[in-house]
Design a protein around this motif. Structure first.
Motif, PDB file in Angstrom:
ATOM      1  N   PHE A 194       0.824  -1.204   0.000  1.00  0.00           N
ATOM      2  CA  PHE A 194       0.000   0.000   0.000  1.00  0.00           C
ATOM      3  C   PHE A 194       0.862   1.259   0.000  1.00  0.00           C
ATOM      4  CE2 PHE A 194      -2.720  -3.169   2.129  1.00  0.00           C
ATOM      5  CZ  PHE A 194      -3.802  -3.152   1.245  1.00  0.00           C
ATOM      6  N   ASP A 195       0.339   2.304  -0.607  1.00  0.00           N
ATOM      7  CA  ASP A 195       0.906   3.643  -0.514  1.00  0.00           C
ATOM      8  C   ASP A 195       2.383   3.681  -0.912  1.00  0.00           C
ATOM      9  OD1 ASP A 195       0.379   6.336  -0.068  1.00  0.00           O
ATOM     10  OD2 ASP A 195       1.174   6.255   1.967  1.00  0.00           O
ATOM     11  N   ILE A 196       2.691   3.159  -2.097  1.00  0.00           N
ATOM     12  CA  ILE A 196       4.052   3.194  -2.626  1.00  0.00           C
ATOM     13  C   ILE A 196       4.279   4.583  -3.202  1.00  0.00           C
ATOM     14  CG2 ILE A 196       5.667   2.190  -4.277  1.00  0.00           C
ATOM     15  CD1 ILE A 196       3.711  -0.292  -4.301  1.00  0.00           C
ATOM     16  N   GLU A 197       5.279   5.285  -2.695  1.00  0.00           N
ATOM     17  CA  GLU A 197       5.582   6.629  -3.182  1.00  0.00           C
ATOM     18  C   GLU A 197       6.654   6.539  -4.257  1.00  0.00           C
ATOM     19  OE1 GLU A 197       6.736  11.068  -1.569  1.00  0.00           O
ATOM     20  OE2 GLU A 197       6.987   9.355  -0.235  1.00  0.00           O
ATOM     21  N   ILE A 198       6.340   7.063  -5.448  1.00  0.00           N
ATOM     22  CA  ILE A 198       7.259   7.037  -6.581  1.00  0.00           C
ATOM     23  C   ILE A 198       7.727   8.463  -6.870  1.00  0.00           C
ATOM     24  CG2 ILE A 198       7.549   6.443  -9.011  1.00  0.00           C
ATOM     25  CD1 ILE A 198       7.056   4.004  -7.199  1.00  0.00           C
ATOM     26  N   PRO A 199       8.993   8.777  -6.599  1.00  0.00           N
ATOM     27  CA  PRO A 199       9.506  10.112  -6.924  1.00  0.00           C
ATOM     28  C   PRO A 199       9.427  10.358  -8.431  1.00  0.00           C
ATOM     29  CG  PRO A 199      11.071   8.875  -5.578  1.00  0.00           C
ATOM     30  CD  PRO A 199      10.011   7.922  -6.011  1.00  0.00           C
ATOM     31  N   ALA A 200       9.014  11.556  -8.814  1.00  0.00           N
ATOM     32  CA  ALA A 200       8.842  11.868 -10.237  1.00  0.00           C
ATOM     33  C   ALA A 200       8.904  13.371 -10.441  1.00  0.00           C
ATOM     34  CB  ALA A 200       7.506  11.318 -10.729  1.00  0.00           C
ATOM     35  N   LYS A 201       8.983  13.773 -11.721  1.00  0.00           N
ATOM     36  CA  LYS A 201       9.050  15.195 -12.051  1.00  0.00           C
ATOM     37  C   LYS A 201       7.699  15.864 -11.813  1.00  0.00           C
ATOM     38  CE  LYS A 201      10.875  14.044 -16.138  1.00  0.00           C
ATOM     39  NZ  LYS A 201      11.274  14.211 -17.534  1.00  0.00           N
ATOM     40  N   GLU A 202       7.741  17.046 -11.236  1.00  0.00           N
ATOM     41  CA  GLU A 202       6.526  17.804 -10.965  1.00  0.00           C
ATOM     42  C   GLU A 202       5.839  18.200 -12.270  1.00  0.00           C
ATOM     43  OE1 GLU A 202       5.082  21.780  -8.527  1.00  0.00           O
ATOM     44  OE2 GLU A 202       7.212  21.313  -8.667  1.00  0.00           O
ATOM     45  N   GLY A 203       4.502  18.176 -12.270  1.00  0.00           N
ATOM     46  CA  GLY A 203       3.729  18.603 -13.424  1.00  0.00           C
ATOM     47  C   GLY A 203       3.542  17.529 -14.481  1.00  0.00           C
ATOM     48  N   SER A 244      -4.548   7.105 -14.443  1.00  0.00           N
ATOM     49  CA  SER A 244      -3.404   7.996 -14.615  1.00  0.00           C
ATOM     50  C   SER A 244      -3.037   8.506 -13.234  1.00  0.00           C
ATOM     51  CB  SER A 244      -3.758   9.174 -15.515  1.00  0.00           C
ATOM     52  OG  SER A 244      -3.931   8.751 -16.832  1.00  0.00           O
ATOM     53  N   PHE A 245      -1.766   8.831 -13.068  1.00  0.00           N
ATOM     54  CA  PHE A 245      -1.268   9.273 -11.778  1.00  0.00           C
ATOM     55  C   PHE A 245      -0.601  10.625 -11.950  1.00  0.00           C
ATOM     56  CE2 PHE A 245      -1.700   4.780 -11.683  1.00  0.00           C
ATOM     57  CZ  PHE A 245      -2.178   4.504 -10.414  1.00  0.00           C
ATOM     58  N   LYS A 246      -1.160  11.652 -11.318  1.00  0.00           N
ATOM     59  CA  LYS A 246      -0.591  13.002 -11.398  1.00  0.00           C
ATOM     60  C   LYS A 246       0.452  13.158 -10.308  1.00  0.00           C
ATOM     61  CE  LYS A 246      -1.808  17.869 -11.761  1.00  0.00           C
ATOM     62  NZ  LYS A 246      -0.483  18.175 -12.134  1.00  0.00           N
ATOM     63  N   VAL A 247       1.569  13.750 -10.687  1.00  0.00           N
ATOM     64  CA  VAL A 247       2.653  13.991  -9.737  1.00  0.00           C
ATOM     65  C   VAL A 247       2.282  15.191  -8.876  1.00  0.00           C
ATOM     66  CG1 VAL A 247       5.084  14.572  -9.495  1.00  0.00           C
ATOM     67  CG2 VAL A 247       4.343  13.021 -11.312  1.00  0.00           C
ATOM     68  N   ASN A 248       2.323  14.996  -7.561  1.00  0.00           N
ATOM     69  CA  ASN A 248       2.014  16.055  -6.610  1.00  0.00           C
ATOM     70  C   ASN A 248       3.274  16.465  -5.872  1.00  0.00           C
ATOM     71  OD1 ASN A 248      -0.881  16.100  -6.979  1.00  0.00           O
ATOM     72  ND2 ASN A 248      -0.855  14.072  -6.058  1.00  0.00           N
ATOM     73  N   LYS A 249       3.397  17.743  -5.609  1.00  0.00           N
ATOM     74  CA  LYS A 249       4.559  18.247  -4.884  1.00  0.00           C
ATOM     75  C   LYS A 249       4.211  18.325  -3.406  1.00  0.00           C
ATOM     76  CE  LYS A 249       8.041  21.841  -4.915  1.00  0.00           C
ATOM     77  NZ  LYS A 249       9.120  20.922  -4.702  1.00  0.00           N
ATOM     78  N   SER A 250       5.060  17.697  -2.586  1.00  0.00           N
ATOM     79  CA  SER A 250       4.908  17.817  -1.140  1.00  0.00           C
ATOM     80  C   SER A 250       5.999  18.754  -0.640  1.00  0.00           C
ATOM     81  CB  SER A 250       5.019  16.434  -0.487  1.00  0.00           C
ATOM     82  OG  SER A 250       6.327  15.929  -0.667  1.00  0.00           O
ATOM     83  N   ALA A 251       6.151  18.843   0.648  1.00  0.00           N
ATOM     84  CA  ALA A 251       7.146  19.751   1.228  1.00  0.00           C
ATOM     85  C   ALA A 251       8.562  19.421   0.767  1.00  0.00           C
ATOM     86  CB  ALA A 251       7.060  19.703   2.741  1.00  0.00           C
ATOM     87  N   SER A 255       6.076  13.508  -6.259  1.00  0.00           N
ATOM     88  CA  SER A 255       5.880  12.066  -6.369  1.00  0.00           C
ATOM     89  C   SER A 255       4.430  11.752  -6.694  1.00  0.00           C
ATOM     90  CB  SER A 255       6.260  11.385  -5.049  1.00  0.00           C
ATOM     91  OG  SER A 255       5.416  11.831  -4.005  1.00  0.00           O
ATOM     92  N   PHE A 256       4.207  10.479  -7.058  1.00  0.00           N
ATOM     93  CA  PHE A 256       2.845   9.962  -7.110  1.00  0.00           C
ATOM     94  C   PHE A 256       2.798   8.694  -6.281  1.00  0.00           C
ATOM     95  CE2 PHE A 256       4.717   7.953 -10.884  1.00  0.00           C
ATOM     96  CZ  PHE A 256       4.201   6.666 -10.877  1.00  0.00           C
ATOM     97  N   ARG A 257       1.613   8.297  -5.884  1.00  0.00           N
ATOM     98  CA  ARG A 257       1.449   7.139  -5.003  1.00  0.00           C
ATOM     99  C   ARG A 257       0.534   6.116  -5.658  1.00  0.00           C
ATOM    100  NH1 ARG A 257       3.165   7.951   0.220  1.00  0.00           N
ATOM    101  NH2 ARG A 257       3.784  10.078   0.682  1.00  0.00           N
ATOM    102  N   LEU A 258       0.833   4.853  -5.389  1.00  0.00           N
ATOM    103  CA  LEU A 258      -0.028   3.776  -5.851  1.00  0.00           C
ATOM    104  C   LEU A 258       0.074   2.610  -4.888  1.00  0.00           C
ATOM    105  CD1 LEU A 258       1.502   1.412  -8.371  1.00  0.00           C
ATOM    106  CD2 LEU A 258       2.749   3.487  -7.887  1.00  0.00           C
ATOM    107  N   SER A 259      -0.841   1.675  -5.003  1.00  0.00           N
ATOM    108  CA  SER A 259      -0.827   0.437  -4.237  1.00  0.00           C
ATOM    109  C   SER A 259      -0.875  -0.716  -5.214  1.00  0.00           C
ATOM    110  CB  SER A 259      -2.030   0.371  -3.291  1.00  0.00           C
ATOM    111  OG  SER A 259      -1.964   1.409  -2.338  1.00  0.00           O
ATOM    112  N   LEU A 260      -0.188  -1.806  -4.874  1.00  0.00           N
ATOM    113  CA  LEU A 260      -0.168  -2.991  -5.728  1.00  0.00           C
ATOM    114  C   LEU A 260      -0.644  -4.204  -4.946  1.00  0.00           C
ATOM    115  CD1 LEU A 260       3.273  -2.665  -7.574  1.00  0.00           C
ATOM    116  CD2 LEU A 260       1.007  -2.337  -8.557  1.00  0.00           C
TER     117      LEU A 260
END
Length: 124
Positions: A60-69, A87-94, A98-103
């Protein structure tokens, strides 16, 4: 059950196949979660992201670092349709973007990058 987009190895990736700049580990040492993830980068700087769970339990809640936007769409999955069409939109945190998914158990997914302008890697 799996869904497959035609030709998952676009020609843009072939020049980068054996070059260090064409590959990046995202998670290479997640042994406690039985998880690995990596990024393949084409000659134009766009990427595919592969995430694989070897665990017998859901991840659950796998965080994938990715480019913003950037929006990542599903190219291939072995999740019995759970991720199909998402589709998974990349969100910027502090601290990062990243985007998150569960497998589910023993599954994987490959995502392709769509830019903010809507262009994407061509899966011929």
């Amino acid at each position: 059950y799996s869904t497959v987009s035609s030709n998952l190895i676009p020609s843009e990736f072939k020049p980068q196949s054996f070059a260090q700049q064409g590959f990046e580990w995202i998670y290479a040492d997640e042994s406690d979660r039985n998880l690995l993830a990596y990024r393949r980068i084409d000659s134009h700087g766009q990427s595919l992201i592969a995430v694989v769970s070897f665990s017998g339990a859901p991840n659950f809640d796998i965080e994938i670092p990715a480019k913003e936007g950037i929006v990542y769409s599903l190219a291939f999955e072995s999740t019995q349709g759970i991720l199909d069409g998402q589709s998974f939109k990349v969100n910027k945190s502090a601290n990062n973007s990243s985007f998150r998914l569960s497998l589910p158990p023993f599954s994987g997914a490959v995502f392709y990058e769509k830019s903010a302008k809507g262009t994407k890697i061509k899966l011929k």
